[in-house]
Design a protein around this motif. Structure first.
Motif, PDB file in Angstrom:
ATOM      1  N   VAL A  21      10.533  22.629  -8.660  1.00  0.00           N
ATOM      2  CA  VAL A  21      11.674  21.703  -8.603  1.00  0.00           C
ATOM      3  C   VAL A  21      11.907  20.912  -7.572  1.00  0.00           C
ATOM      4  CG1 VAL A  21      14.165  21.545  -8.904  1.00  0.00           C
ATOM      5  CG2 VAL A  21      12.958  23.472  -9.950  1.00  0.00           C
ATOM      6  N   THR A  22      11.915  19.479  -7.739  1.00  0.00           N
ATOM      7  CA  THR A  22      11.789  18.462  -6.874  1.00  0.00           C
ATOM      8  C   THR A  22      13.137  17.907  -6.447  1.00  0.00           C
ATOM      9  OG1 THR A  22       9.473  17.923  -7.434  1.00  0.00           O
ATOM     10  CG2 THR A  22      10.861  16.326  -6.163  1.00  0.00           C
ATOM     11  N   VAL A  23      13.674  17.949  -5.338  1.00  0.00           N
ATOM     12  CA  VAL A  23      14.701  17.223  -4.759  1.00  0.00           C
ATOM     13  C   VAL A  23      14.492  15.963  -3.889  1.00  0.00           C
ATOM     14  CG1 VAL A  23      17.067  17.524  -3.760  1.00  0.00           C
ATOM     15  CG2 VAL A  23      16.063  19.503  -5.143  1.00  0.00           C
ATOM     16  N   VAL A  24      15.265  15.073  -4.453  1.00  0.00           N
ATOM     17  CA  VAL A  24      14.876  13.572  -3.422  1.00  0.00           C
ATOM     18  C   VAL A  24      16.215  13.147  -2.922  1.00  0.00           C
ATOM     19  CG1 VAL A  24      14.087  11.185  -3.790  1.00  0.00           C
ATOM     20  CG2 VAL A  24      13.067  13.020  -5.270  1.00  0.00           C
ATOM     21  N   ALA A  25      16.214  12.733  -1.794  1.00  0.00           N
ATOM     22  CA  ALA A  25      17.287  12.063  -1.108  1.00  0.00           C
ATOM     23  C   ALA A  25      16.860  10.786  -0.394  1.00  0.00           C
ATOM     24  CB  ALA A  25      17.750  12.979   0.160  1.00  0.00           C
ATOM     25  N   PRO A  26      17.755   9.900  -0.566  1.00  0.00           N
ATOM     26  CA  PRO A  26      17.651   8.410  -0.183  1.00  0.00           C
ATOM     27  C   PRO A  26      17.958   8.187   1.451  1.00  0.00           C
ATOM     28  CG  PRO A  26      19.707   8.274  -1.305  1.00  0.00           C
ATOM     29  CD  PRO A  26      19.089   9.660  -1.471  1.00  0.00           C
ATOM     30  N   VAL A  27      17.290   7.482   1.975  1.00  0.00           N
ATOM     31  CA  VAL A  27      17.305   7.200   3.489  1.00  0.00           C
ATOM     32  C   VAL A  27      17.798   5.566   3.620  1.00  0.00           C
ATOM     33  CG1 VAL A  27      16.700   6.990   5.958  1.00  0.00           C
ATOM     34  CG2 VAL A  27      15.986   8.894   4.177  1.00  0.00           C
ATOM     35  N   PHE A  28      19.158   5.412   4.170  1.00  0.00           N
ATOM     36  CA  PHE A  28      19.547   4.020   4.392  1.00  0.00           C
ATOM     37  C   PHE A  28      19.651   3.515   5.458  1.00  0.00           C
ATOM     38  CE2 PHE A  28      20.959   5.023   0.182  1.00  0.00           C
ATOM     39  CZ  PHE A  28      20.921   3.772  -0.650  1.00  0.00           C
ATOM     40  N   ALA A  29      19.148   2.210   5.959  1.00  0.00           N
ATOM     41  CA  ALA A  29      19.427   1.427   7.009  1.00  0.00           C
ATOM     42  C   ALA A  29      20.382   0.671   6.882  1.00  0.00           C
ATOM     43  CB  ALA A  29      18.006   0.610   7.711  1.00  0.00           C
ATOM     44  N   GLY A  30      21.681   0.959   7.519  1.00  0.00           N
ATOM     45  CA  GLY A  30      22.857  -0.014   7.107  1.00  0.00           C
ATOM     46  C   GLY A  30      23.126   0.121   5.605  1.00  0.00           C
ATOM     47  N   GLU A  31      23.138  -0.909   4.984  1.00  0.00           N
ATOM     48  CA  GLU A  31      23.231  -0.846   3.326  1.00  0.00           C
ATOM     49  C   GLU A  31      21.773  -1.334   2.677  1.00  0.00           C
ATOM     50  OE1 GLU A  31      25.881  -3.875   2.362  1.00  0.00           O
ATOM     51  OE2 GLU A  31      27.504  -3.011   3.295  1.00  0.00           O
ATOM     52  N   ARG A  32      20.713  -1.104   3.278  1.00  0.00           N
ATOM     53  CA  ARG A  32      19.466  -1.449   2.871  1.00  0.00           C
ATOM     54  C   ARG A  32      18.738   0.072   2.448  1.00  0.00           C
ATOM     55  NH1 ARG A  32      16.397  -5.512   6.580  1.00  0.00           N
ATOM     56  NH2 ARG A  32      14.855  -5.544   4.880  1.00  0.00           N
ATOM     57  N   LEU A  33      18.263   0.186   1.237  1.00  0.00           N
ATOM     58  CA  LEU A  33      17.536   1.552   1.288  1.00  0.00           C
ATOM     59  C   LEU A  33      16.068   1.371   1.754  1.00  0.00           C
ATOM     60  CD1 LEU A  33      16.995   4.140  -0.437  1.00  0.00           C
ATOM     61  CD2 LEU A  33      16.190   2.463  -2.598  1.00  0.00           C
TER      62      LEU A  33
END
Length: 283
Positions: A98-110
């Motif tokens: 099973v794969t789990v993915v988390a986004p990383v943001f710089a301010g409001e930018r992905l």
């Protein structure tokens, strides 16, 4: 980019992946993760391109490198999100992975993604360990199409209860054995995302992207130098898989490597066709 700084940057990325793996192992309950170490951790850029990975499971990392672009494209990513998937036709391998993915943001930018893939002890198959000799995908267990495990930091309770084997309206203790490993993956992804966000805060997003470009250029140069050291020509190897579990034996695997200058081509002509399967039933 200065070679020393490039080496420091590469090792900082790898260190984040290693820390994700250490946290995942420490917080998981399943012996598949805690003892067998059947998990992998990696970092991807905002387009789903591989940036760094720890020295974990090759089959995980090799397939993730080609699956992420489709998984992350066109989604409304927000801080605190977690995406979960195991469907092999949509970015997975076999269903227990099973794969789990988390986004990383710089301010409001992905800016990037942190990813874990782990082998779960129970994915709903009819035999212990969720490793049956299956003829169809649905016989292997629960097929999870890409969907939110968390949305803006909140567990998505209908899916979470289903993964935990709980009924509608039940509370969701994160130490339920069937769900604890999902919580461990979530923690590892989120910890990696914090570390990577801190690195971006130090260097800036554009500097991060330039460093990644420099790292990829260096990797390609090293690979082409290695290929150039090989004598031009064709190299052929063949082997067989013993059995597909359905009574078909000695399934041939054939590869021809053609080397010319600093490039190479892999030709799998002669390898057996895909073994018999039935199409999956989407859930």
């Amino acid at each position: 980019m200065d070679p020393v700084q490039l080496s420091i940057f590469a090792n900082r990325l790898a260190g984040i992946c290693d820390e994700m793996g250490a946290l995942l192992r420490a917080s998981a309950l399943s012996p598949n993760i805690k003892d067998r170490l059947d998990f992998s951790c990696a970092i991807f850029d905002a387009a789903g391109g591989l940036c760094a990975q720890a020295a974990h499971i090759p089959v995980h990392l090799g397939s993730m490198a080609y699956a992420m672009a489709d998984l992350v494209e066109g989604r409304d990513w927000r801080p605190g999100d977690l995406l979960v998937v195991n469907d092999p036709y949509l970015g997975g391998t076999h269903l227990p992975d099973v794969t789990v993915v988390a986004p990383v943001f710089a301010g409001e930018r992905l800016a990037a993604f942190t990813v874990t893939r782990a082998h779960h002890a129970n994915i709903g198959a009819h035999s212990p360990g969720s490793m049956p000799v299956s003829k169809t995908l649905d016989e292997e267990g629960l097929v999870i199409a890409p969907q939110w495990l968390k949305r803006e930091g909140d567990w998505q309770l209908p899916l979470s209860r289903r993964l935990a084997g709980l009924g509608e309206g039940d509370t969701l203790p994160l130490d339920v054995p069937r769900f604890a490993d999902f919580a461990a993956q979530a923690s590892a992804c989120e910890a990696g995302a914090r570390r990577l966000a801190a690195l971006i805060g130090e260097r800036g997003l554009e500097a991060l992207r330039a460093s990644l470009d420099a790292l990829n250029t260096y990797g390609e140069r090293r690979m082409r130098q290695r290929l150039a050291d090989l004598a031009d020509g064709e190299y052929r190897f063949s082997d067989v898989m013993d059995d597909d579990g359905q009574g078909r034996f000695d399934i041939p695997l054939v590869v021809t490597l053609r080397v010319q200058g600093d490039g190479a081509e892999l030709d799998f002509t002669g390898t057996a066709d895909q073994v018999s399967i039935a199409p999956p039933v989407r859930k």
